[in-house]
Design an enzyme around this catalytic site. Sequence first.
Site, PDB file in Angstrom:
ATOM      1  N   CYS A   1       0.812  -1.203   0.000  1.00 19.19           N
ATOM      2  CA  CYS A   1       0.000   0.000   0.000  1.00 19.19           C
ATOM      3  C   CYS A   1       0.849   1.259   0.000  1.00 19.19           C
ATOM      4  O   CYS A   1       2.041   1.227   0.293  1.00 19.19           O
ATOM      5  CB  CYS A   1      -0.851   0.075   1.265  1.00 19.19           C
ATOM      6  SG  CYS A   1      -1.856  -1.355   1.566  1.00 19.19           S
TER       7      CYS A   1
ATOM      8  N   GLY B   1       0.515  -0.111  -5.078  1.00 19.85           N
ATOM      9  CA  GLY B   1      -0.764  -0.797  -4.960  1.00 19.85           C
ATOM     10  C   GLY B   1      -1.657  -0.463  -6.132  1.00 19.85           C
ATOM     11  O   GLY B   1      -1.917   0.706  -6.385  1.00 19.85           O
TER      12      GLY B   1
ATOM     13  N   ASN C   1      -0.615   1.673   5.743  1.00 17.05           N
ATOM     14  CA  ASN C   1       0.352   0.903   4.966  1.00 17.05           C
ATOM     15  C   ASN C   1       1.135   0.027   5.934  1.00 17.05           C
ATOM     16  O   ASN C   1       1.674   0.533   6.922  1.00 17.05           O
ATOM     17  CB  ASN C   1       1.307   1.852   4.216  1.00 17.05           C
ATOM     18  CG  ASN C   1       2.473   1.119   3.548  1.00 17.05           C
ATOM     19  OD1 ASN C   1       3.561   1.668   3.416  1.00 17.05           O
ATOM     20  ND2 ASN C   1       2.265  -0.109   3.124  1.00 17.05           N
ATOM     21  N   GLY C   2       1.183  -1.265   5.618  1.00 10.94           N
ATOM     22  CA  GLY C   2       1.890  -2.198   6.491  1.00 10.94           C
ATOM     23  C   GLY C   2       0.954  -3.320   6.870  1.00 10.94           C
ATOM     24  O   GLY C   2      -0.203  -3.346   6.443  1.00 10.94           O
TER      25      GLY C   2
ATOM     26  N   TYR D   1      13.520  -3.355  -4.126  1.00 10.87           N
ATOM     27  CA  TYR D   1      12.545  -3.429  -5.214  1.00 10.87           C
ATOM     28  C   TYR D   1      11.355  -2.485  -5.086  1.00 10.87           C
ATOM     29  O   TYR D   1      10.919  -1.886  -6.059  1.00 10.87           O
ATOM     30  CB  TYR D   1      11.991  -4.860  -5.320  1.00 10.87           C
ATOM     31  CG  TYR D   1      10.791  -4.967  -6.239  1.00 10.87           C
ATOM     32  CD1 TYR D   1      10.963  -5.046  -7.618  1.00 10.87           C
ATOM     33  CD2 TYR D   1       9.486  -4.960  -5.730  1.00 10.87           C
ATOM     34  CE1 TYR D   1       9.865  -5.119  -8.468  1.00 10.87           C
ATOM     35  CE2 TYR D   1       8.383  -5.036  -6.581  1.00 10.87           C
ATOM     36  CZ  TYR D   1       8.574  -5.113  -7.940  1.00 10.87           C
ATOM     37  OH  TYR D   1       7.498  -5.174  -8.778  1.00 10.87           O
TER      38      TYR D   1
END
Length: 464
Positions: free
Chosen positions: A8, A34, A108-109, A254
């Site tokens: 996210c 995302g 996010n996470g 990445y």
Amino acid sequence: MKSFREECAVFGAWGDAEAARMTYLGLYAQQHRGQESAGIVSLSGSTLLTHKGMGLVGDVFKESDLIRLEGQAAIGHVRYSTSGESDNLNVQPLHAQLFNGPVALAHNGNLVNSDALKERLKSEGAIFQGTTDTESILHLVAKNPSSDIMKCLGDSLPLLEGAFSLVVLTHDRLICARDPQGFRPLVIGKRPMGDGSFSWVVASETCAFDLIGAQFYREVSPGEMVYFDDEGEHSMRFAPESKKLSKCVFEHVYFARPDSKVFGLSVYESRKKMGEILARESGVDADLVIPVPDSGVPAAIGFSRASGIPFELGIIRNHYIGRTFIQPSQSIRSFGVKIKLNPQSEILKGKRVVVIDDSLVRGTTSQKIIRLVRQAGASEVHFRIASPPTTGPCYYGVDTPKKSQLIAARQSLEEIKDYIDADSLSYLSIEGMMEAVKGDKSQFCAACFDGDYPTPLPEENSNE
Ligand code: AMP
């Protein structure tokens, strides 16, 4: 109910007449984090307005939606989750009417104790709508009897284990918070308004600031909550500062965009460095260095510079196809590689080629790429990976597959080399990767590479 891993990005804006539009652009810049759903909640007067849906940012929002999302503040979210678990009910930001007013929240996470939290909350009467672990955070806040939202959050966040970078919007403030281990990035910026004043912006990655003309101000520090209101910026801690952090090294390998600064370090530079160190650690006699586009480009530049072997774009990418990774089934994934990458035989014919990629996960992509490069006439193909072997899943918000699907968890280096049909195969060492991000194991989580998970694992997943 099974919670799921999520990739996210979050964004927030405070004090900007075009808050929803800035959020839209901020999400656009972070679309790589995302691609499944997108949402924005804006603050109009003391009311929260929402628009969200499945799909890419550009598809979910029309001009009329952005016009409707009026107000001086907004938060937004983009999400990708594993297929089959996509559901409108999970699309963020989540939005609820609580005792202390309307609250919207984007996360996010990934939490590792969300099942236990949910069970507890359900036994106490909480009603869950979706399957995202983020709903637990909202319930913890909702249950708190205090009328002070900062106290509600300050009591709730220490109960969470795992990764969370949050943005929260209420009737009178924008709040952001980052977990005490600092797994995921979260940055604050200032956007000049042209009259000497500025608005506040918050994002997962700094590339979002570049697009909207905002300047990086600082990171939200691990264990910190920051809020912005009409008086400006306020900082509070919900957890003490820790010497040991778990910043996700895979953001640098990445996940993040190369034009972002993550954890204070340029991603482009760290990836180039990974390539340089890779050349130092496992150089090879060859005629050309070529990247797997786009993920291997910075590392291939570094490898080429350090080795003196010329860099060429030996494979050209069609940019109008999504990442093969997000396709739902193996058959479509294989097809994706073929339509996405075109090797140039004029460049590759008769050449000994070093192919560089950022990571090797299942091995499917590499196998296809090597076949394409050989078919284009390369006489030797040496595969070099600018990160260590991926041996474990991520429980903190990167959608790495299960252990059973990770080729390096099951096979030796020699077996992988044979499987992908390379003339030689080498990975970057853990030490080399840490050198590239100017860190060490006391600051970074590299569990997907070394199995050293910095939290207890969720029970259902610990044997994967
Ligand atoms: P494969 O070995 O076939 O699974 O594919 C590896 C490729 O997928 C690498 O080149 C990476 O660029 C990319 N990749 C690695 N991890 C992820 C991830 N979590 N999400 C999307 N793509 C990824």
